[in-house]
Design a protein around this motif. Structure first.
Motif, mmCIF file in Angstrom:
data_model
loop_
_atom_site.group_PDB
_atom_site.id
_atom_site.type_symbol
_atom_site.label_atom_id
_atom_site.label_comp_id
_atom_site.label_asym_id
_atom_site.label_seq_id
_atom_site.Cartn_x
_atom_site.Cartn_y
_atom_site.Cartn_z
ATOM 1 N N MET A 125 0.815 -1.211 0.000
ATOM 2 C CA MET A 125 0.000 0.000 0.000
ATOM 3 C C MET A 125 0.851 1.264 0.000
ATOM 4 O O MET A 125 0.440 2.298 -0.547
ATOM 5 C CB MET A 125 -0.945 -0.001 1.208
ATOM 6 N N TYR B 176 -4.826 4.450 3.364
ATOM 7 C CA TYR B 176 -4.918 3.258 2.524
ATOM 8 C C TYR B 176 -6.362 2.762 2.421
ATOM 9 O O TYR B 176 -6.841 2.425 1.329
ATOM 10 C CB TYR B 176 -4.030 2.146 3.088
ATOM 11 N N SER C 171 -7.197 -3.978 2.273
ATOM 12 C CA SER C 171 -7.021 -2.884 1.317
ATOM 13 C C SER C 171 -6.172 -3.300 0.130
ATOM 14 O O SER C 171 -6.395 -2.846 -0.999
ATOM 15 C CB SER C 171 -6.377 -1.678 2.016
#
Length: 441
Positions: free
Chosen positions: A65, A78, A365
């Motif tokens: 990320m 994120y 994520s």
């Protein structure tokens, strides 16, 4: 102070690794030894190994990320950009709990350990002194904090190396009492106890994620931040494994009179007053380093949340001379003084809930951004950006479920408070100003 100024981009890989290790504080092994030793039933090594596995997969997700979004904000940024602003707010609110109480823990441990050494001086006096020093250094600038922290981190590594060397020396003199089997389970200790200990031990690894809040002050962040994360986790794991193994083999039945000062008592048992005094000396500087790095982390998160209007705009202000979020630093210093009224065990429970929640959503994520949105589905992508994050998320979720009821209730209460704040602010997902974050990319 103005919110039109930007943070200085002046941190190198060494600076970032130093700040991460400072936040993590390798000496945390000893300062939280009593709580962690008791929580894992004395099986610290096994608990650390399980926690390391969970943390390693999560660390890889943070690296992924950080490459995608090289801006400050950590899990908050994120999740907001890969999922949606509402989930991002909840994750940011949870990680704020982690970072807030990390500052409190730093000054609390400073007070506990110095009071153990100088019993005539109240812990509250040391807490106030530590808070003032950390505040001043943070206001002056992040590079100053990083350079000072570098010296303090080196001191900690040298102490741990010397401590382990002492135990090895005694082992070869016949000091081993529990054999050399690192996985031997002590009588009466169940595997579920070790797993519960692992959920607490995760606290010792917290800090690698903190450096993602310094992205906008780091040179070449897409390259530097992921590398620094991996270096920090591997270095910490090595130090914790070796130290836990040696203590477990030589002092398997160690008990302390006070879990908060068990590390100091351990030093007295192993090396007498001399080692205990050296330990206290190193702790003074390790906690100062942790306090400085923790303060940097939480104030930068506040800065980003203020810049995106999730916190009042005053949180996004920067001092015109020092280019630091001075308002946030002063406010956090005042909050840190609550260490005079909070126990170490309670503070650790708050931190663990916030950190594990953020870790869970950072893993998710990666999948949301790379696999679902970007549709990067080659065999390599499926392994690195789907399988690994799923493993990390699974481990972290399991550790969350192992947190005791009080930890879950405290965390749930914090999230409810966040939801109430969110409703009062009436923040609309469509208008959350993430465009201003994009400008820093």
């Amino acid at each position: 102070m103005s919110d039109k100024l930007t943070l200085k981009r002046e941190l190198s890989l060494t600076h970032v690794v130093t700040m991460g290790l400072s936040w993590m504080s390798p000496m945390i092994f000893f300062t939280s030894f009593g709580v962690l030793h008791e929580g894992s039933g004395g099986m610290l090594l096994a608990a650390y190994v399980l926690a390391f596995i969970a943390i390693l997969f999560t660390a890889l997700s943070y690296g992924q990320m950080a490459r995608a979004f090289p801006v400050s904000g950590s899990a908050y940024t994120y999740t907001t950009k890969s999922m949606n602003p509402f989930i991002g707010f909840l994750v940011g609110w949870a990680i704020l709990l982690d970072y807030l109480f990390s500052c409190i823990i730093a000054v609390l441990m400073f007070g506990i350990n110095l009071h153990a050494q100088f019993t005539s001086v109240p812990a509250s006096v040391w807490i106030v002194l530590c808070t003032l020093v950390v505040m001043i250094i943070n206001i002056i600038g992040i590079k100053t904090s990083a350079n000072v922290s570098k010296i303090f981190v080196l001191m900690q590594i040298l102490f741990i190396a010397g401590f382990c060397a002492l135990l090895v020396y005694r082992a070869f003199q016949g000091g081993i009492t529990a054999g050399w089997n690192p996985l031997a389970v002590q009588e009466g200790v169940s595997f579920s106890t070790i797993l519960a200990g692992a959920s607490l031990v995760c606290f010792s690894f917290l800090g690698f994620d903190s450096i993602t809040t310094m992205t906008e002050e780091t040179k070449q962040p897409k390259k530097t931040i992921p590398r620094a994360i991996l270096i920090i986790v591997l270095m910490a794991g090595l130090m914790y494994f070796v130290t836990a193994f040696l203590i477990q083999q030589m002092y398997p039945s160690f008990t302390s009179g006070n879990v908060d000062s068990a590390g100091f008592e351990l030093m007295q048992v192993i090396g007498g007053p001399l080692l205990a005094s050296i330990f206290t000396f190193v702790i003074i500087f390790s906690v100062l380093a942790q306090g400085m790095s923790s303060m940097t982390t939480v104030t930068r998160l506040m800065f980003v949340m203020g810049r995106t209007s999730l916190l009042p705009r005053m949180f996004a202000s920067i001092h015109p001379k020092y280019r630091t979020p001075t308002f946030n630093i002063i406010l956090m210093s005042i909050i840190s003084l609550s260490a005079m009224f909070i126990s170490l065990e309670t503070a650790i429970k708050f931190v663990n809930f916030g950190a594990l929640t953020a870790f869970l959503f950072v893993n998710l994520s990666v999948i949301s951004h790379y696999i679902i949105r970007e549709k990067q589905r080659s065999p390599k992508d499926l392994f690195v950006r789907l399988v690994c994050p799923l493993i990390g998320a699974g481990f972290v979720f399991y550790l969350i479920m192992l947190l005791d009821l009080s930890s879950l209730l405290l965390g749930a209460g914090w999230l409810i408070a966040g939801l109430i704040y969110y409703v009062i602010k009436k923040v609309k997902p469509a208008t959350v100003n993430m465009a201003k974050v994009d400008e820093a990319v």
